[in-house]
Design an enzyme around this catalytic site. Sequence first.
Site, PDB file in Angstrom:
ATOM      1  N   HIS A 104       0.817  -1.228   0.000  1.00 15.13           N
ATOM      2  CA  HIS A 104       0.000   0.000   0.000  1.00 15.13           C
ATOM      3  C   HIS A 104       0.844   1.270   0.000  1.00 15.13           C
ATOM      4  CE1 HIS A 104       0.389  -0.726   4.338  1.00 15.13           C
ATOM      5  NE2 HIS A 104       0.150   0.556   4.512  1.00 15.13           N
ATOM      6  N   LYS A 154      -4.477  -7.615  14.368  1.00 10.42           N
ATOM      7  CA  LYS A 154      -3.726  -7.668  15.629  1.00 10.42           C
ATOM      8  C   LYS A 154      -3.550  -9.112  16.074  1.00 10.42           C
ATOM      9  CE  LYS A 154      -5.309  -3.163  17.176  1.00 10.42           C
ATOM     10  NZ  LYS A 154      -6.273  -2.419  17.987  1.00 10.42           N
TER      11      LYS A 154
END
Lengths: 191, 191, 191
Positions: A104, A154
Amino acid sequence: MSASAKAKVNNEKLREKIATQMREKYDRVLPLDEMLLDRWKKAEFLGFGEQTSVYENVYVYGKPEVGKNVWVGPFVVLDGTGGLKIGDGCDISCGAMIFTHSTHLRCVSERNMGTETKPVKIGNYVYVGSGAIILPGVAIGDHSVIGAGAVVSKNVPALSVVMGVPAKKVGNVVLKGKKAKLEFNSNSDEW
Amino acid sequence: MSASAKAKVNNEKLREKIATQMREKYDRVLPLDEMLLDRWKKAEFLGFGEQTSVYENVYVYGKPEVGKNVWVGPFVVLDGTGGLKIGDGCDISCGAMIFTHSTHLRCVSERNMGTETKPVKIGNYVYVGSGAIILPGVAIGDHSVIGAGAVVSKNVPALSVVMGVPAKKVGNVVLKGKKAKLEFNSNSDEW
Amino acid sequence: MSASAKAKVNNEKLREKIATQMREKYDRVLPLDEMLLDRWKKAEFLGFGEQTSVYENVYVYGKPEVGKNVWVGPFVVLDGTGGLKIGDGCDISCGAMIFTHSTHLRCVSERNMGTETKPVKIGNYVYVGSGAIILPGVAIGDHSVIGAGAVVSKNVPALSVVMGVPAKKVGNVVLKGKKAKLEFNSNSDEW
Protein backbone atom coordinates in the site's frame (compact mmCIF):
# COMPACT_ATOMS: atom_id res chain seq x y z
CA MET A 1 -15.38 -27.06 -36.71
CA SER A 2 -12.91 -24.40 -35.51
CA ALA A 3 -10.10 -25.22 -33.07
CA SER A 4 -11.83 -23.37 -30.25
CA ALA A 5 -15.18 -25.06 -30.95
CA LYS A 6 -13.44 -28.43 -30.85
CA ALA A 7 -11.70 -27.54 -27.59
CA LYS A 8 -15.10 -26.64 -26.15
CA VAL A 9 -16.71 -29.93 -27.12
CA ASN A 10 -13.76 -31.94 -25.79
CA ASN A 11 -13.76 -30.06 -22.50
CA GLU A 12 -17.45 -30.56 -21.98
CA LYS A 13 -17.24 -34.30 -22.67
CA LEU A 14 -14.34 -34.59 -20.25
CA ARG A 15 -16.18 -32.55 -17.62
CA GLU A 16 -19.28 -34.70 -17.82
CA LYS A 17 -17.31 -37.92 -17.49
CA ILE A 18 -15.10 -36.84 -14.63
CA ALA A 19 -17.85 -34.95 -12.77
CA THR A 20 -20.01 -38.06 -12.87
CA GLN A 21 -17.19 -40.10 -11.32
CA MET A 22 -16.47 -37.46 -8.70
CA ARG A 23 -20.10 -37.10 -7.71
CA GLU A 24 -20.43 -40.84 -7.21
CA LYS A 25 -17.20 -41.23 -5.29
CA TYR A 26 -16.90 -37.98 -3.33
CA ASP A 27 -20.36 -36.37 -3.52
CA ARG A 28 -19.08 -33.12 -5.01
CA VAL A 29 -18.64 -31.37 -8.32
CA LEU A 30 -15.56 -29.18 -8.61
CA PRO A 31 -14.16 -27.01 -11.38
CA LEU A 32 -12.64 -29.17 -14.11
CA ASP A 33 -9.00 -28.46 -13.27
CA GLU A 34 -9.57 -29.38 -9.62
CA MET A 35 -11.00 -32.72 -10.73
CA LEU A 36 -7.92 -33.31 -12.89
CA LEU A 37 -5.33 -32.54 -10.24
CA ASP A 38 -4.66 -34.06 -6.82
CA ARG A 39 -4.76 -31.80 -3.73
CA TRP A 40 -2.44 -33.92 -1.64
CA LYS A 41 0.18 -34.06 -4.37
CA LYS A 42 0.17 -30.28 -4.60
CA ALA A 43 0.78 -30.03 -0.84
CA GLU A 44 3.56 -32.60 -1.11
CA PHE A 45 5.16 -30.66 -3.97
CA LEU A 46 5.07 -27.53 -1.80
CA GLY A 47 6.83 -29.37 1.01
CA PHE A 48 3.87 -29.16 3.39
CA GLY A 49 3.30 -31.75 6.14
CA GLU A 50 1.72 -35.18 5.83
CA GLN A 51 -1.95 -35.42 4.87
CA THR A 52 -2.16 -31.73 4.20
CA SER A 53 -4.16 -30.87 1.08
CA VAL A 54 -4.18 -27.72 -1.02
CA TYR A 55 -6.76 -27.02 -3.71
CA GLU A 56 -5.39 -26.35 -7.18
CA ASN A 57 -6.73 -22.81 -7.31
CA VAL A 58 -4.74 -21.73 -4.22
CA TYR A 59 -2.07 -19.09 -4.96
CA VAL A 60 1.17 -19.73 -3.09
CA TYR A 61 3.83 -17.00 -2.98
CA GLY A 62 7.26 -17.56 -1.46
CA LYS A 63 7.79 -20.64 0.68
CA PRO A 64 5.25 -20.88 3.48
CA GLU A 65 5.87 -23.62 6.05
CA VAL A 66 2.71 -25.59 6.64
CA GLY A 67 2.33 -28.47 9.11
CA LYS A 68 0.52 -31.76 8.80
CA ASN A 69 -3.21 -32.48 8.60
CA VAL A 70 -3.95 -28.97 7.38
CA TRP A 71 -6.92 -28.42 5.06
CA VAL A 72 -6.53 -25.54 2.64
CA GLY A 73 -9.70 -24.65 0.76
CA PRO A 74 -10.37 -23.09 -2.63
CA PHE A 75 -9.97 -19.34 -3.34
CA VAL A 76 -7.15 -19.14 -0.78
CA VAL A 77 -3.96 -17.05 -0.95
CA LEU A 78 -0.93 -18.15 1.09
CA ASP A 79 1.68 -15.41 0.92
CA GLY A 80 4.96 -16.64 2.34
CA THR A 81 7.12 -13.83 0.96
CA GLY A 82 7.50 -12.20 4.39
CA GLY A 83 7.63 -15.50 6.29
CA LEU A 84 4.53 -17.58 6.92
CA LYS A 85 4.30 -20.49 9.33
CA ILE A 86 1.12 -22.53 9.84
CA GLY A 87 1.10 -25.29 12.46
CA ASP A 88 -0.52 -28.72 12.45
CA GLY A 89 -4.20 -29.53 12.17
CA CYS A 90 -5.38 -26.11 10.98
CA ASP A 91 -8.32 -25.44 8.66
CA ILE A 92 -7.76 -22.61 6.21
CA SER A 93 -11.33 -22.26 4.97
CA CYS A 94 -12.58 -21.27 1.53
CA GLY A 95 -11.57 -17.80 0.45
CA ALA A 96 -9.24 -17.11 3.39
CA MET A 97 -6.21 -14.99 2.48
CA ILE A 98 -3.04 -14.71 4.54
CA PHE A 99 -0.57 -11.96 3.68
CA THR A 100 3.00 -11.31 4.80
CA HIS A 101 3.73 -8.38 2.55
CA SER A 102 1.88 -5.21 1.68
CA THR A 103 2.25 -2.82 -1.21
CA HIS A 104 0.00 0.00 0.00
CA LEU A 105 2.80 2.49 0.72
CA ARG A 106 4.61 1.53 -2.47
CA CYS A 107 1.40 2.16 -4.37
CA VAL A 108 0.41 5.56 -2.94
CA SER A 109 4.05 6.79 -3.04
CA GLU A 110 4.10 6.14 -6.79
CA ARG A 111 6.64 3.34 -6.30
CA ASN A 112 9.13 5.59 -4.49
CA MET A 113 8.80 3.36 -1.48
CA GLY A 114 9.16 -0.42 -1.49
CA THR A 115 7.10 -3.34 -0.35
CA GLU A 116 6.75 -3.96 3.39
CA THR A 117 7.06 -7.48 4.76
CA LYS A 118 6.13 -8.83 8.17
CA PRO A 119 5.89 -12.50 9.14
CA VAL A 120 2.68 -14.29 10.15
CA LYS A 121 2.63 -17.22 12.53
CA ILE A 122 -0.43 -19.41 12.97
CA GLY A 123 -0.27 -22.00 15.75
CA ASN A 124 -1.64 -25.53 15.87
CA TYR A 125 -5.33 -26.45 15.53
CA VAL A 126 -6.33 -22.97 14.47
CA TYR A 127 -9.56 -22.56 12.52
CA VAL A 128 -9.41 -19.74 9.98
CA GLY A 129 -12.98 -19.13 8.83
CA SER A 130 -14.11 -18.67 5.25
CA GLY A 131 -13.24 -15.35 3.69
CA ALA A 132 -11.08 -14.29 6.65
CA ILE A 133 -8.07 -12.07 5.89
CA ILE A 134 -4.93 -12.23 8.04
CA LEU A 135 -2.75 -9.13 7.68
CA PRO A 136 1.07 -9.01 7.83
CA GLY A 137 2.66 -9.18 11.28
CA VAL A 138 -0.13 -11.10 12.99
CA ALA A 139 0.46 -14.07 15.31
CA ILE A 140 -2.42 -16.42 16.15
CA GLY A 141 -2.16 -18.75 19.14
CA ASP A 142 -3.09 -22.44 19.26
CA HIS A 143 -6.72 -23.61 19.23
CA SER A 144 -8.18 -20.27 18.19
CA VAL A 145 -11.20 -19.63 15.99
CA ILE A 146 -11.14 -16.83 13.43
CA GLY A 147 -14.71 -16.08 12.32
CA ALA A 148 -15.95 -16.04 8.74
CA GLY A 149 -15.17 -12.76 7.01
CA ALA A 150 -12.94 -11.48 9.85
CA VAL A 151 -10.09 -9.10 9.01
CA VAL A 152 -7.33 -9.80 11.54
CA SER A 153 -4.92 -6.90 12.08
CA LYS A 154 -3.73 -7.67 15.63
CA ASN A 155 -2.34 -10.68 17.46
CA VAL A 156 -4.80 -13.30 18.65
CA PRO A 157 -3.97 -15.13 21.91
CA ALA A 158 -4.36 -18.90 22.13
CA LEU A 159 -7.91 -20.23 22.70
CA SER A 160 -9.56 -17.03 21.45
CA VAL A 161 -12.62 -16.50 19.31
CA VAL A 162 -12.31 -13.38 17.14
CA MET A 163 -14.81 -12.00 14.66
CA GLY A 164 -15.65 -8.93 12.62
CA VAL A 165 -14.00 -6.22 10.55
CA PRO A 166 -11.63 -5.42 12.17
CA ALA A 167 -11.56 -8.65 14.16
CA LYS A 168 -12.21 -8.35 17.90
CA LYS A 169 -12.14 -10.96 20.62
CA VAL A 170 -15.71 -12.07 21.26
CA GLY A 171 -15.12 -15.21 23.29
CA ASN A 172 -12.96 -18.16 24.24
CA VAL A 173 -12.40 -21.71 23.12
CA VAL A 174 -12.83 -23.98 26.15
CA LEU A 175 -11.22 -27.41 25.98
CA LYS A 176 -12.36 -30.08 28.43
CA GLY A 177 -11.13 -33.63 27.94
CA LYS A 178 -11.79 -34.45 24.30
CA LYS A 179 -14.49 -31.81 23.90
CA ALA A 180 -14.24 -28.21 22.76
CA LYS A 181 -16.84 -25.47 23.01
CA LEU A 182 -17.03 -21.75 22.34
CA GLU A 183 -17.95 -19.42 25.22
CA PHE A 184 -19.00 -15.97 24.09
CA ASN A 185 -18.56 -12.75 26.08
CA SER A 186 -21.83 -11.38 27.44
CA ASN A 187 -21.51 -8.26 25.29
CA SER A 188 -21.08 -10.16 22.05
CA ASP A 189 -24.60 -11.54 21.70
CA GLU A 190 -24.86 -9.94 18.27
CA TRP A 191 -23.18 -13.10 16.92
CA MET B 1 10.65 -26.48 -27.33
CA SER B 2 9.84 -28.26 -24.05
CA ALA B 3 6.43 -29.81 -23.38
CA SER B 4 5.49 -27.07 -20.94
CA ALA B 5 6.64 -24.30 -23.30
CA LYS B 6 4.50 -25.85 -26.04
CA ALA B 7 1.51 -26.08 -23.71
CA LYS B 8 1.98 -22.38 -22.93
CA VAL B 9 2.02 -21.34 -26.57
CA ASN B 10 -1.03 -23.48 -27.38
CA ASN B 11 -2.98 -22.11 -24.44
CA GLU B 12 -2.22 -18.52 -25.33
CA LYS B 13 -3.28 -19.00 -28.94
CA LEU B 14 -6.49 -20.65 -27.81
CA ARG B 15 -7.14 -17.90 -25.28
CA GLU B 16 -6.70 -15.15 -27.84
CA LYS B 17 -9.04 -16.81 -30.30
CA ILE B 18 -11.80 -17.64 -27.87
CA ALA B 19 -11.53 -14.36 -25.93
CA THR B 20 -11.92 -12.44 -29.18
CA GLN B 21 -15.10 -14.37 -29.96
CA MET B 22 -16.46 -13.94 -26.45
CA ARG B 23 -15.76 -10.22 -26.37
CA GLU B 24 -17.60 -9.73 -29.65
CA LYS B 25 -20.58 -11.87 -28.74
CA TYR B 26 -20.98 -11.32 -25.00
CA ASP B 27 -18.86 -8.24 -24.19
CA ARG B 28 -16.77 -10.04 -21.58
CA VAL B 29 -13.46 -11.81 -21.14
CA LEU B 30 -13.48 -14.73 -18.74
CA PRO B 31 -10.81 -17.16 -17.55
CA LEU B 32 -10.00 -19.66 -20.29
CA ASP B 33 -11.77 -22.62 -18.71
CA GLU B 34 -14.97 -20.61 -18.28
CA MET B 35 -14.89 -19.77 -21.97
CA LEU B 36 -14.49 -23.47 -22.79
CA LEU B 37 -17.36 -24.73 -20.66
CA ASP B 38 -21.06 -23.93 -20.65
CA ARG B 39 -22.66 -22.56 -17.46
CA TRP B 40 -26.16 -23.81 -18.21
CA LYS B 41 -24.92 -27.33 -18.92
CA LYS B 42 -23.16 -27.41 -15.55
CA ALA B 43 -26.43 -26.41 -13.82
CA GLU B 44 -28.30 -29.06 -15.77
CA PHE B 45 -25.72 -31.69 -14.81
CA LEU B 46 -26.20 -30.70 -11.17
CA GLY B 47 -29.96 -31.16 -11.47
CA PHE B 48 -30.73 -27.48 -10.90
CA GLY B 49 -33.85 -25.81 -12.33
CA GLU B 50 -34.41 -24.51 -15.84
CA GLN B 51 -32.36 -21.58 -17.05
CA THR B 52 -30.18 -21.64 -13.96
CA SER B 53 -26.49 -21.11 -14.70
CA VAL B 54 -23.43 -21.96 -12.62
CA TYR B 55 -19.95 -20.72 -13.44
CA GLU B 56 -17.31 -23.40 -13.89
CA ASN B 57 -15.24 -22.24 -10.94
CA VAL B 58 -18.10 -22.77 -8.48
CA TYR B 59 -17.40 -25.50 -5.89
CA VAL B 60 -20.43 -27.68 -5.21
CA TYR B 61 -20.41 -30.05 -2.23
CA GLY B 62 -23.19 -32.55 -1.58
CA LYS B 63 -26.43 -32.16 -3.50
CA PRO B 64 -27.90 -28.68 -3.10
CA GLU B 65 -31.39 -28.18 -4.50
CA VAL B 66 -31.51 -25.07 -6.63
CA GLY B 67 -34.58 -23.68 -8.39
CA LYS B 68 -35.03 -22.19 -11.82
CA ASN B 69 -33.75 -18.88 -13.18
CA VAL B 70 -31.01 -18.71 -10.57
CA TRP B 71 -27.74 -16.94 -11.45
CA VAL B 72 -24.67 -18.31 -9.67
CA GLY B 73 -21.56 -16.18 -10.11
CA PRO B 74 -17.86 -16.98 -10.07
CA PHE B 75 -15.88 -17.65 -6.85
CA VAL B 76 -18.97 -19.15 -5.22
CA VAL B 77 -19.18 -22.12 -2.84
CA LEU B 78 -22.46 -24.06 -2.56
CA ASP B 79 -22.18 -26.49 0.32
CA GLY B 80 -25.08 -28.89 0.30
CA THR B 81 -23.59 -31.43 2.71
CA GLY B 82 -25.92 -30.35 5.53
CA GLY B 83 -28.91 -29.70 3.27
CA LEU B 84 -29.12 -26.60 1.08
CA LYS B 85 -32.24 -25.40 -0.70
CA ILE B 86 -32.30 -22.31 -2.90
CA GLY B 87 -35.59 -21.18 -4.45
CA ASP B 88 -36.39 -19.72 -7.86
CA GLY B 89 -35.11 -16.49 -9.32
CA CYS B 90 -32.26 -15.91 -6.86
CA ASP B 91 -28.97 -14.18 -7.62
CA ILE B 92 -25.97 -15.71 -5.86
CA SER B 93 -23.47 -12.97 -6.62
CA CYS B 94 -19.73 -13.25 -7.23
CA GLY B 95 -17.78 -14.62 -4.30
CA ALA B 96 -20.80 -15.53 -2.16
CA MET B 97 -20.31 -18.67 -0.06
CA ILE B 98 -23.11 -20.70 1.51
CA PHE B 99 -22.18 -23.30 4.11
CA THR B 100 -24.19 -26.09 5.72
CA HIS B 101 -21.39 -27.67 7.68
CA SER B 102 -18.66 -26.36 9.90
CA THR B 103 -15.41 -27.89 11.07
CA HIS B 104 -14.41 -25.35 13.73
CA LEU B 105 -15.03 -27.61 16.73
CA ARG B 106 -13.46 -30.57 14.97
CA CYS B 107 -10.41 -28.43 14.30
CA VAL B 108 -9.83 -26.94 17.75
CA SER B 109 -10.61 -30.29 19.45
CA GLU B 110 -7.78 -31.90 17.46
CA ARG B 111 -10.29 -34.02 15.55
CA ASN B 112 -11.81 -35.51 18.68
CA MET B 113 -15.11 -33.96 17.72
CA GLY B 114 -16.78 -34.29 14.35
CA THR B 115 -18.16 -31.95 11.76
CA GLU B 116 -21.39 -30.09 12.54
CA THR B 117 -24.10 -29.82 9.91
CA LYS B 118 -27.14 -27.54 9.80
CA PRO B 119 -29.36 -26.92 6.78
CA VAL B 120 -29.73 -23.60 4.98
CA LYS B 121 -32.92 -22.56 3.19
CA ILE B 122 -33.02 -19.60 0.85
CA GLY B 123 -36.44 -18.57 -0.45
CA ASN B 124 -37.49 -17.30 -3.86
CA TYR B 125 -36.20 -14.08 -5.44
CA VAL B 126 -33.51 -13.60 -2.83
CA TYR B 127 -30.51 -11.46 -3.76
CA VAL B 128 -27.29 -12.65 -2.11
CA GLY B 129 -24.74 -9.87 -2.61
CA SER B 130 -21.17 -10.32 -3.72
CA GLY B 131 -18.82 -11.77 -1.13
CA ALA B 132 -21.64 -12.51 1.32
CA ILE B 133 -21.24 -15.56 3.56
CA ILE B 134 -24.27 -17.54 4.75
CA LEU B 135 -23.51 -19.66 7.81
CA PRO B 136 -25.02 -23.07 8.64
CA GLY B 137 -28.55 -23.09 10.03
CA VAL B 138 -29.71 -19.84 8.45
CA ALA B 139 -33.10 -19.43 6.73
CA ILE B 140 -33.67 -16.47 4.43
CA GLY B 141 -37.21 -15.46 3.47
CA ASP B 142 -38.48 -14.58 -0.02
CA HIS B 143 -37.57 -11.28 -1.71
CA SER B 144 -34.78 -10.38 0.71
CA VAL B 145 -31.56 -8.54 -0.06
CA ILE B 146 -28.29 -9.65 1.54
CA GLY B 147 -25.72 -6.86 1.19
CA ALA B 148 -22.28 -7.21 -0.32
CA GLY B 149 -19.79 -8.64 2.16
CA ALA B 150 -22.43 -9.48 4.75
CA VAL B 151 -21.85 -12.43 7.10
CA VAL B 152 -25.27 -13.89 7.87
CA SER B 153 -25.42 -15.86 11.12
CA LYS B 154 -29.13 -15.48 11.97
CA ASN B 155 -32.41 -16.00 10.15
CA VAL B 156 -33.56 -13.26 7.79
CA PRO B 157 -37.34 -12.67 7.51
CA ALA B 158 -38.91 -12.22 4.07
CA LEU B 159 -38.61 -8.76 2.48
CA SER B 160 -35.63 -7.76 4.64
CA VAL B 161 -32.48 -5.87 3.79
CA VAL B 162 -29.51 -7.04 5.89
CA MET B 163 -25.94 -5.80 5.78
CA GLY B 164 -22.67 -5.89 7.66
CA VAL B 165 -20.45 -8.25 9.65
CA PRO B 166 -22.36 -9.73 11.38
CA ALA B 167 -25.37 -8.96 9.19
CA LYS B 168 -28.10 -6.83 10.76
CA LYS B 169 -31.46 -5.76 9.41
CA VAL B 170 -31.11 -2.24 8.04
CA GLY B 171 -34.31 -1.94 6.03
CA ASN B 172 -37.11 -3.52 4.08
CA VAL B 173 -37.88 -4.49 0.53
CA VAL B 174 -41.15 -2.84 -0.48
CA LEU B 175 -43.05 -4.38 -3.39
CA LYS B 176 -45.74 -2.33 -5.10
CA GLY B 177 -47.25 -3.64 -8.32
CA LYS B 178 -44.33 -4.55 -10.54
CA LYS B 179 -41.89 -2.27 -8.74
CA ALA B 180 -39.56 -2.95 -5.85
CA LYS B 181 -37.65 -0.49 -3.71
CA LEU B 182 -35.50 -0.60 -0.60
CA GLU B 183 -36.56 1.43 2.47
CA PHE B 184 -33.81 1.91 5.01
CA ASN B 185 -34.31 2.34 8.75
CA SER B 186 -33.63 5.88 9.97
CA ASN B 187 -30.68 4.69 12.07
CA SER B 188 -28.93 2.97 9.18
CA ASP B 189 -27.85 6.04 7.20
CA GLU B 190 -24.27 4.83 7.36
CA TRP B 191 -25.07 2.76 4.26
CA MET C 1 -6.65 -46.37 -18.80
CA SER C 2 -9.81 -44.28 -19.34
CA ALA C 3 -9.71 -40.91 -21.09
CA SER C 4 -10.27 -39.04 -17.84
CA ALA C 5 -7.60 -41.04 -16.01
CA LYS C 6 -5.15 -40.24 -18.82
CA ALA C 7 -6.07 -36.56 -18.67
CA LYS C 8 -5.36 -36.63 -14.94
CA VAL C 9 -1.93 -38.18 -15.33
CA ASN C 10 -1.00 -35.75 -18.11
CA ASN C 11 -2.14 -32.75 -16.11
CA GLU C 12 -0.21 -33.79 -13.04
CA LYS C 13 2.99 -34.34 -15.00
CA LEU C 14 2.59 -30.94 -16.64
CA ARG C 15 1.89 -29.29 -13.30
CA GLU C 16 4.96 -30.76 -11.67
CA LYS C 17 7.20 -29.65 -14.52
CA ILE C 18 5.89 -26.12 -14.84
CA ALA C 19 5.51 -25.56 -11.08
CA THR C 20 9.15 -26.55 -10.60
CA GLN C 21 10.21 -23.97 -13.20
CA MET C 22 7.98 -21.28 -11.73
CA ARG C 23 9.18 -21.88 -8.18
CA GLU C 24 12.80 -21.57 -9.27
CA LYS C 25 12.29 -18.47 -11.38
CA TYR C 26 9.55 -16.57 -9.55
CA ASP C 27 9.35 -18.16 -6.09
CA ARG C 28 5.67 -18.98 -6.39
CA VAL C 29 3.31 -21.82 -7.27
CA LEU C 30 0.12 -20.82 -9.02
CA PRO C 31 -2.86 -22.76 -10.33
CA LEU C 32 -1.93 -24.63 -13.51
CA ASP C 33 -3.80 -22.35 -15.91
CA GLU C 34 -2.13 -19.26 -14.46
CA MET C 35 1.25 -20.87 -15.08
CA LEU C 36 0.26 -21.57 -18.68
CA LEU C 37 -0.96 -18.07 -19.52
CA ASP C 38 0.77 -14.69 -19.41
CA ARG C 39 -0.72 -11.93 -17.23
CA TRP C 40 0.70 -9.04 -19.25
CA LYS C 41 -0.64 -10.46 -22.51
CA LYS C 42 -4.11 -10.67 -21.01
CA ALA C 43 -3.92 -6.99 -20.02
CA GLU C 44 -2.69 -6.09 -23.49
CA PHE C 45 -5.53 -8.03 -25.07
CA LEU C 46 -7.98 -6.10 -22.90
CA GLY C 47 -6.50 -2.80 -24.08
CA PHE C 48 -5.18 -1.87 -20.62
CA GLY C 49 -2.12 0.39 -20.19
CA GLU C 50 1.55 -0.54 -20.41
CA GLN C 51 2.98 -2.92 -17.85
CA THR C 52 -0.42 -3.63 -16.37
CA SER C 53 -0.99 -7.29 -15.54
CA VAL C 54 -4.21 -9.22 -15.01
CA TYR C 55 -4.33 -12.72 -13.60
CA GLU C 56 -6.04 -15.31 -15.76
CA ASN C 57 -8.78 -15.99 -13.23
CA VAL C 58 -9.98 -12.36 -13.27
CA TYR C 59 -13.51 -11.92 -14.66
CA VAL C 60 -13.84 -8.88 -16.92
CA TYR C 61 -17.30 -7.68 -17.96
CA GLY C 62 -17.83 -4.87 -20.46
CA LYS C 63 -14.85 -2.72 -21.37
CA PRO C 64 -13.20 -1.21 -18.31
CA GLU C 65 -10.51 1.39 -19.00
CA VAL C 66 -7.43 0.62 -16.97
CA GLY C 67 -4.23 2.70 -16.89
CA LYS C 68 -0.60 1.66 -16.90
CA ASN C 69 1.40 -0.06 -14.17
CA VAL C 70 -1.72 -1.48 -12.57
CA TRP C 71 -1.49 -4.81 -10.75
CA VAL C 72 -4.68 -6.86 -10.79
CA GLY C 73 -4.60 -9.88 -8.49
CA PRO C 74 -6.35 -13.23 -8.57
CA PHE C 75 -10.04 -13.71 -7.62
CA VAL C 76 -10.85 -10.22 -8.91
CA VAL C 77 -13.98 -9.05 -10.75
CA LEU C 78 -13.77 -5.94 -12.97
CA ASP C 79 -17.27 -5.01 -14.05
CA GLY C 80 -17.15 -2.36 -16.75
CA THR C 81 -20.75 -2.74 -17.88
CA GLY C 82 -21.80 0.55 -16.26
CA GLY C 83 -18.53 2.34 -17.03
CA LEU C 84 -15.34 1.63 -15.06
CA LYS C 85 -12.20 3.72 -15.17
CA ILE C 86 -9.07 2.88 -13.19
CA GLY C 87 -6.09 5.26 -13.31
CA ASP C 88 -2.36 4.56 -13.39
CA GLY C 89 -0.30 2.79 -10.78
CA CYS C 90 -3.16 1.21 -8.84
CA ASP C 91 -3.07 -2.09 -7.00
CA ILE C 92 -6.28 -4.11 -7.21
CA SER C 93 -5.45 -6.70 -4.57
CA CYS C 94 -6.47 -10.35 -4.43
CA GLY C 95 -10.20 -10.92 -4.23
CA ALA C 96 -11.21 -7.29 -4.78
CA MET C 97 -14.43 -6.86 -6.74
CA ILE C 98 -15.52 -3.67 -8.49
CA PHE C 99 -19.10 -3.44 -9.73
CA THR C 100 -20.85 -0.94 -12.00
CA HIS C 101 -24.17 -2.68 -12.23
CA SER C 102 -26.51 -4.25 -9.73
CA THR C 103 -29.31 -6.73 -10.14
CA HIS C 104 -30.84 -6.56 -6.66
CA LEU C 105 -34.03 -4.74 -7.70
CA ARG C 106 -34.37 -6.90 -10.79
CA CYS C 107 -34.07 -9.95 -8.56
CA VAL C 108 -36.54 -9.05 -5.82
CA SER C 109 -39.04 -7.64 -8.36
CA GLU C 110 -39.12 -11.05 -10.09
CA ARG C 111 -37.47 -9.54 -13.16
CA ASN C 112 -40.12 -6.87 -13.62
CA MET C 113 -37.44 -4.24 -13.13
CA GLY C 114 -34.16 -4.11 -14.98
CA THR C 115 -30.51 -3.93 -14.04
CA GLU C 116 -29.19 -0.66 -12.60
CA THR C 117 -25.86 0.71 -13.80
CA LYS C 118 -23.69 3.44 -12.30
CA PRO C 119 -20.10 4.21 -13.26
CA VAL C 120 -17.09 3.81 -10.96
CA LYS C 121 -13.99 5.96 -11.22
CA ILE C 122 -10.79 5.09 -9.43
CA GLY C 123 -8.01 7.69 -9.58
CA ASN C 124 -4.25 7.20 -9.87
CA TYR C 125 -2.10 5.37 -7.31
CA VAL C 126 -5.08 4.00 -5.44
CA TYR C 127 -4.57 0.89 -3.33
CA VAL C 128 -7.62 -1.36 -3.24
CA GLY C 129 -7.04 -3.89 -0.46
CA SER C 130 -7.63 -7.59 -0.68
CA GLY C 131 -11.25 -8.67 -0.62
CA ALA C 132 -12.53 -5.08 -0.85
CA ILE C 133 -15.80 -4.52 -2.71
CA ILE C 134 -16.47 -1.27 -4.58
CA LEU C 135 -20.18 -0.68 -5.24
CA PRO C 136 -21.70 1.02 -8.30
CA GLY C 137 -21.54 4.82 -8.40
CA VAL C 138 -18.44 5.22 -6.22
CA ALA C 139 -15.58 7.59 -7.07
CA ILE C 140 -12.22 7.16 -5.34
CA GLY C 141 -9.68 10.00 -5.39
CA ASP C 142 -5.95 9.69 -6.11
CA HIS C 143 -3.52 8.17 -3.59
CA SER C 144 -6.20 6.63 -1.38
CA VAL C 145 -6.03 3.38 0.55
CA ILE C 146 -9.03 1.06 0.70
CA GLY C 147 -8.56 -1.41 3.54
CA ALA C 148 -8.74 -5.18 3.24
CA GLY C 149 -12.31 -6.42 3.30
CA ALA C 150 -13.83 -2.93 3.06
CA VAL C 151 -17.22 -2.51 1.36
CA VAL C 152 -17.18 0.93 -0.26
CA SER C 153 -20.64 2.42 -0.86
CA LYS C 154 -19.79 6.15 -0.82
CA ASN C 155 -17.25 8.39 -2.55
CA VAL C 156 -13.73 8.45 -1.14
CA PRO C 157 -11.83 11.78 -1.37
CA ALA C 158 -8.21 11.79 -2.50
CA LEU C 159 -5.56 10.85 0.09
CA SER C 160 -8.06 9.03 2.33
CA VAL C 161 -7.78 5.81 4.27
CA VAL C 162 -11.10 3.97 4.50
CA MET C 163 -11.85 0.67 6.20
CA GLY C 164 -14.67 -1.52 7.39
CA VAL C 165 -18.11 -2.74 6.38
CA PRO C 166 -19.45 -0.28 5.35
CA ALA C 167 -16.19 1.59 4.71
CA LYS C 168 -15.59 4.73 6.77
CA LYS C 169 -12.76 7.21 6.66
CA VAL C 170 -10.32 6.33 9.41
CA GLY C 171 -7.32 8.42 8.39
CA ASN C 172 -5.29 10.17 5.73
CA VAL C 173 -2.46 9.38 3.38
CA VAL C 174 0.29 11.96 3.94
CA LEU C 175 2.78 12.47 1.12
CA LYS C 176 6.06 14.24 1.89
CA GLY C 177 8.73 14.28 -0.78
CA LYS C 178 9.10 10.70 -1.94
CA LYS C 179 7.65 9.23 1.22
CA ALA C 180 4.09 8.30 2.08
CA LYS C 181 2.62 7.45 5.46
CA LEU C 182 -0.81 6.76 6.91
CA GLU C 183 -2.10 8.99 9.72
CA PHE C 184 -5.05 7.53 11.59
CA ASN C 185 -7.79 9.53 13.29
CA SER C 186 -7.58 9.45 17.09
CA ASN C 187 -10.89 7.59 17.34
CA SER C 188 -9.89 4.82 14.99
CA ASP C 189 -7.37 3.01 17.19
CA GLU C 190 -9.34 -0.19 16.75
CA TRP C 191 -7.32 -0.74 13.58
